[in-house]
Every structure is written in structure tokens, then in C-alpha cells.
Design an enzyme around this catalytic site. Structure first.
Site, PDB file in Angstrom:
ATOM      1  N   SER A 141       0.856  -1.197   0.000  1.00 45.10           N
ATOM      2  CA  SER A 141       0.000   0.000   0.000  1.00 45.10           C
ATOM      3  C   SER A 141       0.881   1.231   0.000  1.00 45.10           C
ATOM      4  CB  SER A 141      -0.874   0.012   1.262  1.00 45.10           C
ATOM      5  OG  SER A 141      -1.510   1.279   1.399  1.00 45.10           O
ATOM      6  N   TYR A 155      -1.757  -1.139  10.199  1.00 40.32           N
ATOM      7  CA  TYR A 155      -1.882  -1.441   8.764  1.00 40.32           C
ATOM      8  C   TYR A 155      -0.651  -0.944   8.005  1.00 40.32           C
ATOM      9  CZ  TYR A 155      -3.742  -1.179   3.975  1.00 40.32           C
ATOM     10  OH  TYR A 155      -3.918  -1.312   2.615  1.00 40.32           O
TER      11      TYR A 155
HETATM   12  P1  NAD Z   1     -11.314  -5.860   0.352  1.00 40.35           P
HETATM   13  O1  NAD Z   1     -11.626  -5.561   1.772  1.00 40.35           O
HETATM   14  O2  NAD Z   1     -12.399  -5.713  -0.664  1.00 40.35           O
HETATM   15  O3  NAD Z   1     -10.680  -7.320   0.196  1.00 40.35           O
HETATM   16  C1  NAD Z   1      -9.839  -7.891   1.178  1.00 40.35           C
HETATM   17  C2  NAD Z   1      -9.826  -9.396   1.003  1.00 40.35           C
HETATM   18  O4  NAD Z   1      -9.045  -9.988   2.060  1.00 40.35           O
HETATM   19  C3  NAD Z   1     -11.242  -9.991   1.098  1.00 40.35           C
HETATM   20  O5  NAD Z   1     -11.391 -10.991   0.109  1.00 40.35           O
HETATM   21  C4  NAD Z   1     -11.238 -10.627   2.497  1.00 40.35           C
HETATM   22  O6  NAD Z   1     -12.146 -11.709   2.609  1.00 40.35           O
HETATM   23  C5  NAD Z   1      -9.774 -11.074   2.628  1.00 40.35           C
HETATM   24  N1  NAD Z   1      -9.425 -11.314   4.018  1.00 40.35           N
HETATM   25  C6  NAD Z   1      -9.446 -10.436   5.055  1.00 40.35           C
HETATM   26  N2  NAD Z   1      -9.120 -11.057   6.206  1.00 40.35           N
HETATM   27  C7  NAD Z   1      -8.895 -12.368   5.898  1.00 40.35           C
HETATM   28  C8  NAD Z   1      -8.551 -13.527   6.658  1.00 40.35           C
HETATM   29  N3  NAD Z   1      -8.393 -13.482   7.994  1.00 40.35           N
HETATM   30  N4  NAD Z   1      -8.406 -14.701   6.007  1.00 40.35           N
HETATM   31  C9  NAD Z   1      -8.592 -14.775   4.676  1.00 40.35           C
HETATM   32  N5  NAD Z   1      -8.928 -13.720   3.892  1.00 40.35           N
HETATM   33  C10 NAD Z   1      -9.087 -12.530   4.504  1.00 40.35           C
HETATM   34  O7  NAD Z   1     -10.128  -4.889  -0.009  1.00 40.35           O
HETATM   35  P2  NAD Z   1      -9.206  -4.702  -1.312  1.00 40.35           P
HETATM   36  O8  NAD Z   1      -9.092  -3.254  -1.509  1.00 40.35           O
HETATM   37  O9  NAD Z   1      -9.637  -5.556  -2.440  1.00 40.35           O
HETATM   38  O10 NAD Z   1      -7.811  -5.214  -0.696  1.00 40.35           O
HETATM   39  C11 NAD Z   1      -6.916  -6.082  -1.357  1.00 40.35           C
HETATM   40  C12 NAD Z   1      -5.507  -5.720  -0.956  1.00 40.35           C
HETATM   41  O11 NAD Z   1      -5.191  -4.427  -1.473  1.00 40.35           O
HETATM   42  C13 NAD Z   1      -5.320  -5.616   0.567  1.00 40.35           C
HETATM   43  O12 NAD Z   1      -4.082  -6.201   0.927  1.00 40.35           O
HETATM   44  C14 NAD Z   1      -5.291  -4.121   0.817  1.00 40.35           C
HETATM   45  O13 NAD Z   1      -4.546  -3.792   1.971  1.00 40.35           O
HETATM   46  C15 NAD Z   1      -4.618  -3.647  -0.451  1.00 40.35           C
HETATM   47  N6  NAD Z   1      -4.836  -2.223  -0.713  1.00 40.35           N
HETATM   48  C16 NAD Z   1      -6.057  -1.762  -1.093  1.00 40.35           C
HETATM   49  C17 NAD Z   1      -6.215  -0.395  -1.332  1.00 40.35           C
HETATM   50  C18 NAD Z   1      -7.534   0.195  -1.779  1.00 40.35           C
HETATM   51  O14 NAD Z   1      -7.609   1.409  -1.936  1.00 40.35           O
HETATM   52  N7  NAD Z   1      -8.569  -0.572  -2.013  1.00 40.35           N
HETATM   53  C19 NAD Z   1      -5.134   0.477  -1.172  1.00 40.35           C
HETATM   54  C20 NAD Z   1      -3.912  -0.032  -0.781  1.00 40.35           C
HETATM   55  C21 NAD Z   1      -3.760  -1.396  -0.558  1.00 40.35           C
END
Ligand code: NAD
Length: 243
Positions: A141, A155
């Protein structure tokens, strides 16, 4: 005829993970999905129940136990591992959960999901990745490099650790022919975003949030031959945020 390539993906149920499943399925890959939940009857992603594994990444024991199941599903080779699952606990009123207000249990929970699960999966599947001369992509991130108005202290530090792990792994996996990179998304339109993130769009030079499919495209690039000599790097996907 080329053999079907296999991706193992965590956090497949929605957001960036869901878009990644669709991207790889569209290219003919077999995608093994990991999620906390059993395979849903009405499935939003491809692959079928036979290619799904229920796993709670917050539990180190569960991850270690399920590695053996995953190994059995792989048949000796793994072309790509994408450590995508992540959690971002929110502070009061959905804001940033700061260093003081994050209790120790939360620090541990965040690090288990966002960091340790990636270590366990990658090192446990080293031989399968080496057999395929595969690729690992860790989803970090922009918060790992700079304090962010919504992302919490636990985080952000877990993502910084994952970025450092990416470099360490690129060094250690390199002689095996395995590449390891990270992608650092900015504000991508998924469920993880806090209320109020839309307003950040006005501060981003491209004046919009990113879409999950745009992140999935970069993941696909890093797992395939056009990126054959790229390893140990972290690609930011953020519409020039923070330039
Ligand atoms: P999201 O919340 O839609 O998806 C997160 C996923 O992680 C979900 O499928 C959830 O079920 C899974 N997850 C969470 N805890 C879990 C556990 N204990 N066991 C198994 N699975 C688990 O969010 P996203 O935006 O799609 O996030 C995906 C990645 O991208 C993450 O690592 C997040 O930190 C990173 N990210 C997202 C953004 C953004 O703006 N959306 C920005 C920076 C980084």
C-alpha cells in the site's frame, strides 16, 4: 501445447482479489482461491469449489495446516502466488487508528493477515514456485511509505514490512528463477476504503480513484513474461498521488 498455468490467490472474494481472479481466468489460468469462507453457492468468481480453499489467514496454525492441502492441489508446480488479502481496522468514526489506540491484539491480528500469512505461503511453496520459475506478487500500500489520513498505524507498518519482505524474498528466490515484486495501490474503489475517501479524489492529480481491474492488470503483468527481468520492486498504482 502449453500447460495450464496456476495462480494461488489470497483474499479472492471481492475487490482487487475478485478482479484478479477474473483477469487470470480470462487468460486461461487455473486460479486457486483462498478465502475465510466456504465456496459460495452463487459464486462471484471462477474456478469452482475444487479450486477453492477455506483458510483464515489470521490464524498461523490454520495457514500452516492448509499449506499441505494446497500442495496437494498444485501437483508440484505453482506459476504465481499473489498475497492479496489484507485488513485495515478503522479508528473512531472510521478515521485513522493511531499508534496509541491500536491495542496489542489488533497489532497482532493485522500482522498475521497482512504479513505473516505471506511469509508462510511463500516459503512453504518455494519448491513449487521454483519448479515453474514462477512469480510472487505481494499487495502492499502507499500507506507503507507515508502516513495516510485513513490507514491505521498497524496497517501501514504491516505493509512496510511486506515491502521489505518483497526485497528479501527477491534476493533469496532469485537464484531459483522466481521473481518477487510488490504492488502498492493508492485509493482503489473497494470495500476496504473508509467513508470520505471519495473526497481524496480531488487531491489526486488524475482526479479519480483507481478501479480494481486496473490493479489486476498490473498483477498480471508482474506474473507473466513481459516482466521477465523485473524483481524486487514495488510498483505504485495511485494516479500520481503524493508526487
Ligand atoms: P477488500 O476488503 O475488498 O478485500 C480484502 C480481502 O481480504 C477480502 O477478500 C477478504 O475476505 C480477505 N481477508 C481479510 N481477512 C482475511 C482472513 N483473515 N483470512 C482470509 N482472507 C481474509 O479490499 P481490497 O481493496 O480488495 O484489498 C486487497 C488488498 O489491497 C489488501 O491487501 C489491501 O490492503 C490492499 N490495498 C487496497 C487499497 C484500496 O484502496 N482498495 C489500497 C492499498 C492497498
Amino acid at each position: 501445447m502449453t500447460a495450464t498455468r496456476t495462480l494461488l490467490l489470497t483474499g479472492a472474494s471481492r475487490g482487487i482479489g475478485h478482479a484478479t481472479v477474473r483477469r487470470f481466468n480470462a487468460e486461461g489460468w487455473r486460479v486457486i482461491t483462498c478465502s475465510r469462507h466456504p465456496f459460495p453457492d452463487e459464486c462471484p468468481w471462477g474456478g469452482g469449489a475444487a479450486n477453492h480453499i477455506q483458510i483464515d489467514l489470521a490464524s498461523p496454525n490454520d495457514v500452516i495446516e492448509k499449506v499441505e492441502v494446497i500442495r496437494g492441489m498444485l501437483g508440484g508446480r505453482l506459476d504465481a502466488l499473489v498475497n492479496n488479502a489484507g485488513i485495515s481496522p478503522k479508528g473512531p468514526e472510521g478515521g485513522r487508528l493511531n499508534t496509541f489506540d491500536t491495542d496489542l491484539r489488533t497489532w497482532g491480528h493485522v500482522f498475521h493477515v497482512n504479513f505473516f500469512a505471506s511469509v508462510v505461503l511463500a516459503r512453504s511453496l518455494k519448491d513449487e514456485l521454483a519448479a515453474a520459475k514462477g512469480a510472487v506478487v505481494n499487495v502492499t500500500s502507499i500507506a507503507g511509505a507515508r502516513v495516510h489520513p485513513f490507514a491505521g498505524a498497524a496497517y501501514a507498518t504491516s505493509k512496510a514490512a511486506l515491502a521489505a519482505l518483497t526485497r528479501e524474498m527477491a534476493h533469496d528466490f532469485g537464484p531459483l528463477g522466481v521473481r518477487v515484486n510488490a504492488i502498492a495501490p493508492g485509493e482503489i474503489r473497494t470495500d476496504i476504503l473508509s467513508a470520505g475517501t471519495e473526497e481524496l479524489a480531488d487531491t489526486i492529480p488524475m482526479r479519480r480513484l483507481g478501479e480494481p481491474g486496473e490493479v489486476a492488470d498490473t498483477v498480471y503483468f508482474l506474473c507473466t513474461s513481459p516482466s521477465a527481468y523485473i524483481s524486487g520492486t514495488e510498483i505504485e498504482i495511485n494516479g500520481a498521488q503524493h508526487v
